[in-house]
Design an enzyme around this catalytic site. Structure first.
Site, PDB file in Angstrom:
ATOM      1  N   CYS A 158      -4.890  -6.039  -1.991  1.00 47.05           N
ATOM      2  CA  CYS A 158      -3.846  -7.061  -1.781  1.00 47.05           C
ATOM      3  C   CYS A 158      -3.446  -7.248  -0.326  1.00 47.05           C
ATOM      4  O   CYS A 158      -2.665  -8.148  -0.026  1.00 47.05           O
ATOM      5  CB  CYS A 158      -2.603  -6.705  -2.589  1.00 47.05           C
ATOM      6  SG  CYS A 158      -3.014  -6.467  -4.312  1.00 47.05           S
ATOM      7  N   CYS A 162       2.037  -3.245  -0.768  1.00 46.52           N
ATOM      8  CA  CYS A 162       1.240  -2.160  -1.328  1.00 46.52           C
ATOM      9  C   CYS A 162      -0.128  -2.739  -1.661  1.00 46.52           C
ATOM     10  O   CYS A 162      -0.287  -3.959  -1.724  1.00 46.52           O
ATOM     11  CB  CYS A 162       1.879  -1.626  -2.596  1.00 46.52           C
ATOM     12  SG  CYS A 162       2.132  -2.910  -3.847  1.00 46.52           S
TER      13      CYS A 162
END
Length: 438
Positions: free
Chosen positions: A102, A422
């Site tokens: 991500c 994250c």
């Protein structure tokens, strides 16, 4: 405004100032909707064209192009190059593609910053794309082995014996999963365990998700999402806004069953980010180059860090680890930050990070700190919605976060912003962004 000017700038002697000149993105759409028949490079190309249109940048004026993507389309493994050629950039500009779950487009941006800081380049385009409407589905390993052997087989006999060796079980396909390779756990399952470990209730998660959708809807209605470009989808409609923003009610959300940990889990489809198609692009330059070309930069890109933890029990705690690290590098404290933009993978993940940041015990036990990190005040946090509502095309979200911080700093009159995220693999990222003097 006077109060702000008393805050120090993060400019350093002998270090080049690097600026964000512009940032754009395609509308982020639920997978399987208007973008369903495209390919990833089509979305990346649309973002690049949007950037060219918005900046009137000459097509040979950048030195390098970097894109991030997570699920690769096999035919376009270097999607940055295909998109750049398709968007009409000069074929003399090198391009490469990065992947870091991500935070792939964050990696694209910080790689751009590195190239400029090293004096290799003056202007770099960074971006990201993700296309979940179509993902590579493979034959099973045994079937692939047989097909490769068939390719090499010389005689009819060899071919027939190979065909005869195929069993029904060999025909079941392999799908990509949003799971950790090292632990085989799906991310949703890990998010549910994390929420439980920090005592995050279902109610808190649903409330945070509702907040995200409500704020996103307001930002969309108020015309604040000015990074979103209009895109004429080949063979389909013109799209000009994100279509996953759906403010519901607490009652509706309470009806949903747990999505990963059954029957008592707290993570549901409504409090998780959804599979999204979309792409983003930013133009990053040295400050001198931007001014020489007549651009008014949006913001300075300052210190950044990457962090890594145990992917089993701390998979999604990137923001907790990266935030104090980047603040320390910049010589700032939590109270200096005016704008926070954190990636919302799951409402439970955000709430768990906020609780970890508020815990002296966690700071002491896991981070070797004397006390807790401290939490971002909610009145500065993700005020225009986030990944839960705007959508989360894995490879593209980082650029959205950075561009949003720049736009919010300008709108709210702040000086410093913080991006944190994250990522799969137990990794994380944070970056400090400073407003460009108006």
């Amino acid at each position: 405004r006077d109060g702000l000017n008393s805050k120090k700038t993060l400019a350093r002697p002998g270090v080049k100032n690097i600026v964000l000149v512009e940032g754009v993105r395609t509308p982020f759409l639920l997978s399987g909707t208007t973008y369903a028949n495209l390919m990833p490079h089509d979305l990346a190309r649309a973002a690049l064209q949007g950037l060219l249109n918005k900046t009137s940048l000459p097509k040979d004026a950048v030195d390098y192009i970097i894109y991030g993507i997570v699920i690769q389309e096999v035919k376009t493994s270097n999607v940055a190059r295909e998109a750049a050629l398709g968007a009409g950039f000069s074929d003399k500009i090198p391009a490469h593609t990065v992947t870091m779950a991500c935070i792939s487009s964050n990696q694209a941006m910080t790689s751009a910053v590195g190239l400029i800081a090293a004096g290799q380049c003056d202007a770099v385009v960074a971006g990201g794309a993700e296309f979940m409407s179509d993902v590579p589905i493979r034959h099973s390993r045994k079937m692939r082995k047989t097909m490769l052997a068939l390719n090499r087989a010389k005689t009819l006999g060899q071919k027939l014996s190979l065909i005869g060796s195929i069993r029904m079980s060999h025909l079941s396909p392999e799908l990509p999963a949003v799971a950790e390779f090292s632990t085989a756990e799906t991310m949703g399952h890990s998010a549910d365990r994390l929420a439980a470990a920090f005592g995050v209730s279902r109610l808190e998660q649903d409330e945070f998700a509702l907040r995200s959708h409500t704020l996103a809807k307001k930002a969309q209605d108020d015309g604040l999402l000015e990074d979103v470009i209009t895109f004429k989808v080949p063979g389909r409609d013109i799209v000009s806004k994100d279509n996953g923003i759906r403010p519901s009610s607490m009652e509706q959300m309470a009806k949903l069953k747990p999505a990963f940990v059954k029957p008592h889990g707290t993570v549901t489809a409504a409090n998780s980010s959804f599979l999204t198609d979309g792409a983003s692009a930013v133009l990053i330059m040295s400050e001198e180059k931007a001014l020489a070309m007549g651009y008014k930069p949006k913001a300075y890109l300052r210190d950044f860090v990457y962090v890594s933890q145990d992917p089993k029990d701390q998979l999604l705690l990137g923001p907790t680890y990266s935030t104090p690290k980047v603040l320390e590098r910049a010589g700032l404290s939590m109270s200096d930050i005016d704008v926070f933009e954190f990636h919302e993978a799951f409402a439970g993940q955000i709430m768990a990070n906020l609780k970890a940041m508020d815990s002296d015990w966690f700071g002491q036990t896991y981070m070797g700190r004397k006390a807790k990190v401290g939490t971002p005040p909610m009145d500065k946090f993700n005020l225009w919605g986030g990944s839960l509502s705007l959508g989360h095309p894995f490879g593209a979200t980082g650029c959205r976060l950075v561009t949003t911080v720049a736009h919010r700093l300008k709108k709210e009159g702040g000086q410093y912003g913080l991006v944190a995220a994250c990522a799969a693999g137990g990794q994380g990222h944070a970056m400090v962004i400073e407003a460009y003097p108006q």
